[in-house]
Design a protein around this motif. Structure first.
Motif, PDB file in Angstrom:
ATOM      1  N   GLY A   1       0.733  -1.245  -0.062  1.00  0.00           N
ATOM      2  CA  GLY A   1       0.084  -0.066   0.098  1.00  0.00           C
ATOM      3  C   GLY A   1       0.711   1.380  -0.064  1.00  0.00           C
ATOM      4  O   GLY A   1       0.432   2.208  -0.162  1.00  0.00           O
ATOM      5  N   ASN A   2       2.165   1.062   0.005  1.00  0.00           N
ATOM      6  CA  ASN A   2       2.979   2.250   0.313  1.00  0.00           C
ATOM      7  C   ASN A   2       3.752   2.272  -1.352  1.00  0.00           C
ATOM      8  O   ASN A   2       4.316   1.192  -1.915  1.00  0.00           O
ATOM      9  N   ILE A   3       3.318   3.265  -2.066  1.00  0.00           N
ATOM     10  CA  ILE A   3       3.784   3.345  -3.480  1.00  0.00           C
ATOM     11  C   ILE A   3       5.239   3.331  -3.957  1.00  0.00           C
ATOM     12  O   ILE A   3       5.687   2.442  -4.614  1.00  0.00           O
ATOM     13  N   HIS A   4       6.080   3.466  -2.870  1.00  0.00           N
ATOM     14  CA  HIS A   4       7.492   3.476  -3.129  1.00  0.00           C
ATOM     15  C   HIS A   4       8.031   1.848  -3.009  1.00  0.00           C
ATOM     16  O   HIS A   4       8.713   1.372  -3.965  1.00  0.00           O
ATOM     17  N   SER A   5       7.320   1.485  -1.831  1.00  0.00           N
ATOM     18  CA  SER A   5       7.816  -0.269  -1.678  1.00  0.00           C
ATOM     19  C   SER A   5       7.098  -1.070  -2.742  1.00  0.00           C
ATOM     20  O   SER A   5       7.754  -1.889  -3.388  1.00  0.00           O
ATOM     21  N   ASP A   6       6.034  -0.723  -3.222  1.00  0.00           N
ATOM     22  CA  ASP A   6       5.201  -1.444  -4.281  1.00  0.00           C
ATOM     23  C   ASP A   6       5.967  -1.237  -5.448  1.00  0.00           C
ATOM     24  O   ASP A   6       6.026  -2.248  -6.334  1.00  0.00           O
ATOM     25  N   ILE A   7       6.410   0.046  -5.876  1.00  0.00           N
ATOM     26  CA  ILE A   7       7.184   0.152  -7.136  1.00  0.00           C
ATOM     27  C   ILE A   7       8.611  -0.934  -7.141  1.00  0.00           C
ATOM     28  O   ILE A   7       8.784  -1.290  -8.187  1.00  0.00           O
ATOM     29  N   ILE A   8       9.223  -0.962  -5.895  1.00  0.00           N
ATOM     30  CA  ILE A   8      10.432  -1.845  -5.845  1.00  0.00           C
ATOM     31  C   ILE A   8       9.826  -3.167  -6.135  1.00  0.00           C
ATOM     32  O   ILE A   8      10.802  -4.066  -6.725  1.00  0.00           O
ATOM     33  N   ILE A   9       8.667  -3.778  -5.655  1.00  0.00           N
ATOM     34  CA  ILE A   9       8.197  -5.087  -5.710  1.00  0.00           C
ATOM     35  C   ILE A   9       7.988  -5.252  -7.204  1.00  0.00           C
ATOM     36  O   ILE A   9       8.382  -6.313  -7.801  1.00  0.00           O
ATOM     37  N   LEU A  10       7.311  -4.115  -7.755  1.00  0.00           N
ATOM     38  CA  LEU A  10       6.871  -4.468  -9.372  1.00  0.00           C
ATOM     39  C   LEU A  10       8.237  -4.611 -10.082  1.00  0.00           C
ATOM     40  O   LEU A  10       8.181  -5.051 -11.077  1.00  0.00           O
ATOM     41  N   LEU A  11       9.108  -3.627  -9.765  1.00  0.00           N
ATOM     42  CA  LEU A  11      10.398  -3.669 -10.875  1.00  0.00           C
ATOM     43  C   LEU A  11      11.151  -4.948 -10.461  1.00  0.00           C
ATOM     44  O   LEU A  11      11.709  -5.333 -11.402  1.00  0.00           O
ATOM     45  N   ALA A  12      11.347  -5.603  -9.118  1.00  0.00           N
ATOM     46  CA  ALA A  12      11.954  -6.669  -9.048  1.00  0.00           C
ATOM     47  C   ALA A  12      11.422  -7.932  -9.598  1.00  0.00           C
ATOM     48  O   ALA A  12      11.881  -8.608 -10.393  1.00  0.00           O
ATOM     49  N   GLY A  13       9.895  -7.894  -9.721  1.00  0.00           N
ATOM     50  CA  GLY A  13       9.158  -8.947 -10.419  1.00  0.00           C
ATOM     51  C   GLY A  13       9.403  -8.794 -12.022  1.00  0.00           C
ATOM     52  O   GLY A  13       9.646  -9.994 -12.654  1.00  0.00           O
ATOM     53  N   PHE A  14       9.303  -7.633 -12.564  1.00  0.00           N
ATOM     54  CA  PHE A  14       9.666  -7.365 -14.187  1.00  0.00           C
ATOM     55  C   PHE A  14      10.931  -7.836 -14.316  1.00  0.00           C
ATOM     56  O   PHE A  14      11.048  -8.642 -15.154  1.00  0.00           O
ATOM     57  N   ILE A  15      11.942  -7.705 -13.424  1.00  0.00           N
ATOM     58  CA  ILE A  15      13.452  -8.027 -13.849  1.00  0.00           C
ATOM     59  C   ILE A  15      13.471  -9.600 -13.819  1.00  0.00           C
ATOM     60  O   ILE A  15      14.080 -10.015 -14.587  1.00  0.00           O
ATOM     61  N   LEU A  16      12.875 -10.156 -12.744  1.00  0.00           N
ATOM     62  CA  LEU A  16      13.042 -11.416 -12.436  1.00  0.00           C
ATOM     63  C   LEU A  16      12.340 -12.000 -13.627  1.00  0.00           C
ATOM     64  O   LEU A  16      13.032 -13.213 -14.380  1.00  0.00           O
ATOM     65  N   PHE A  17      11.211 -11.529 -14.229  1.00  0.00           N
ATOM     66  CA  PHE A  17      10.224 -12.568 -15.107  1.00  0.00           C
ATOM     67  C   PHE A  17      11.189 -12.170 -16.584  1.00  0.00           C
ATOM     68  O   PHE A  17      11.255 -13.039 -17.259  1.00  0.00           O
ATOM     69  N   ARG A  18      11.761 -11.167 -16.886  1.00  0.00           N
ATOM     70  CA  ARG A  18      12.504 -10.742 -17.929  1.00  0.00           C
ATOM     71  C   ARG A  18      13.756 -11.816 -18.070  1.00  0.00           C
ATOM     72  O   ARG A  18      14.186 -12.320 -19.081  1.00  0.00           O
ATOM     73  N   ILE A  19      14.442 -12.189 -16.884  1.00  0.00           N
ATOM     74  CA  ILE A  19      15.562 -12.889 -16.543  1.00  0.00           C
ATOM     75  C   ILE A  19      15.219 -14.321 -17.284  1.00  0.00           C
ATOM     76  O   ILE A  19      15.703 -15.012 -17.825  1.00  0.00           O
ATOM     77  N   PHE A  20      14.123 -14.890 -16.657  1.00  0.00           N
ATOM     78  CA  PHE A  20      13.628 -16.078 -16.798  1.00  0.00           C
ATOM     79  C   PHE A  20      13.064 -16.139 -18.254  1.00  0.00           C
ATOM     80  O   PHE A  20      13.273 -17.223 -18.927  1.00  0.00           O
ATOM     81  N   ASP A  21      12.395 -15.141 -18.757  1.00  0.00           N
ATOM     82  CA  ASP A  21      12.071 -15.253 -20.406  1.00  0.00           C
ATOM     83  C   ASP A  21      12.989 -15.214 -21.141  1.00  0.00           C
ATOM     84  O   ASP A  21      12.867 -15.815 -22.354  1.00  0.00           O
ATOM     85  N   ILE A  22      14.012 -14.480 -20.918  1.00  0.00           N
ATOM     86  CA  ILE A  22      15.343 -14.538 -21.951  1.00  0.00           C
ATOM     87  C   ILE A  22      16.335 -15.603 -21.893  1.00  0.00           C
ATOM     88  O   ILE A  22      16.573 -16.278 -22.835  1.00  0.00           O
ATOM     89  N   ILE A  23      16.526 -15.972 -20.659  1.00  0.00           N
ATOM     90  CA  ILE A  23      17.523 -16.901 -20.439  1.00  0.00           C
ATOM     91  C   ILE A  23      16.819 -18.408 -20.672  1.00  0.00           C
ATOM     92  O   ILE A  23      17.612 -19.671 -21.082  1.00  0.00           O
ATOM     93  N   LYS A  24      15.604 -18.457 -20.164  1.00  0.00           N
ATOM     94  CA  LYS A  24      14.978 -19.935 -20.321  1.00  0.00           C
ATOM     95  C   LYS A  24      15.518 -20.941 -19.657  1.00  0.00           C
ATOM     96  O   LYS A  24      15.616 -22.276 -20.494  1.00  0.00           O
ATOM     97  N   PRO A  25      15.658 -21.064 -18.310  1.00  0.00           N
ATOM     98  CA  PRO A  25      16.368 -22.038 -17.663  1.00  0.00           C
ATOM     99  C   PRO A  25      15.289 -23.185 -17.197  1.00  0.00           C
ATOM    100  O   PRO A  25      13.865 -22.783 -17.309  1.00  0.00           O
ATOM    101  N   PHE A  26      15.507 -24.105 -16.546  1.00  0.00           N
ATOM    102  CA  PHE A  26      14.751 -25.071 -15.750  1.00  0.00           C
ATOM    103  C   PHE A  26      13.570 -25.286 -16.754  1.00  0.00           C
ATOM    104  O   PHE A  26      12.530 -25.551 -16.091  1.00  0.00           O
ATOM    105  N   GLY A  27      13.721 -25.852 -17.942  1.00  0.00           N
ATOM    106  CA  GLY A  27      12.493 -26.623 -18.693  1.00  0.00           C
ATOM    107  C   GLY A  27      11.747 -25.577 -19.411  1.00  0.00           C
ATOM    108  O   GLY A  27      11.004 -25.728 -20.175  1.00  0.00           O
ATOM    109  N   ILE A  28      11.836 -24.165 -19.135  1.00  0.00           N
ATOM    110  CA  ILE A  28      11.290 -23.067 -20.152  1.00  0.00           C
ATOM    111  C   ILE A  28      11.725 -23.429 -21.378  1.00  0.00           C
ATOM    112  O   ILE A  28      10.662 -23.198 -22.419  1.00  0.00           O
ATOM    113  N   ASN A  29      12.684 -23.497 -21.898  1.00  0.00           N
ATOM    114  CA  ASN A  29      13.177 -23.817 -23.246  1.00  0.00           C
ATOM    115  C   ASN A  29      12.440 -25.146 -23.932  1.00  0.00           C
ATOM    116  O   ASN A  29      11.966 -24.889 -25.028  1.00  0.00           O
TER     117      ASN A  29
END
Length: 161
Positions: A93-121
């Motif tokens: 509910g704190n916009i600063h904290s929630d933006i950090i969560i969103l950015l972390a999730g975005f970066i993690l998703f892009r890493i997994f989507d680009i590298i495609k480890p653990f069966g993603i490929n």
């Protein structure tokens, strides 16, 4: 109908970016997710993911026919995976904290989507919609698990303390 499929499948044309269309599509989805989080109507996040999955099934055959196997311009599957990343996250509910969560999730998703480890490929190599959508959903699931772990291990980093 072709125009509607192009509009929705490209994530409101975000997939037409000449540079990194998957990242552009994920970022467009993140802006919508930010709006949902800001409004605190979290059920809409689940609805966004379900709609993105359904639209992926509807548009994928068109995109493969028009543009070849797993075309980069189709990013509605990224929207589904990016949404999945946040479906079980507790926001502060704190916009600063929630933006950090969103950015972390975005970066993690892009890493997994680009590298495609653990069966993603392996899933991406499947034919048709399963290959197009499956890799993004698995990347979103892995990103969700990592994000939940990070929040648990370092809650103060995400404003959870």
């Amino acid at each position: 109908m072709k125009r509607l499929k192009d509009f929705l499948g490209t994530g409101f044309y975000s997939g037409l970016s000449p540079y990194a269309p998957g990242t552009a599509g994920s970022l467009a989805a993140l802006l919508i997710i930010f709006g949902i989080i800001y409004l605190e109507v979290y059920l809409l996040l689940l609805l966004l993911m379900i709609l993105a999955i359904l639209i992926s099934f509807w548009t994928a055959p068109h995109f493969e026919e028009e543009y070849g196997k797993d075309p980069q311009r189709m990013v509605i599957d990224e929207w589904a995976g990016q949404s999945l990343t946040f479906t079980a996250i507790t926001f502060t509910g704190n916009i600063h904290s929630d933006i950090i969560i969103l950015l972390a999730g975005f970066i993690l998703f892009r890493i997994f989507d680009i590298i495609k480890p653990f069966g993603i490929n392996k899933i991406q190599n499947k034919e048709g919609t399963i290959g197009i959508l499956g890799d993004d959903l698995l990347a979103g699931l892995y990103a969700l698990m990592c994000l939940k772990t990070l929040i648990f291990v370092w809650p103060n980093l995400f404003g959870m303390i």
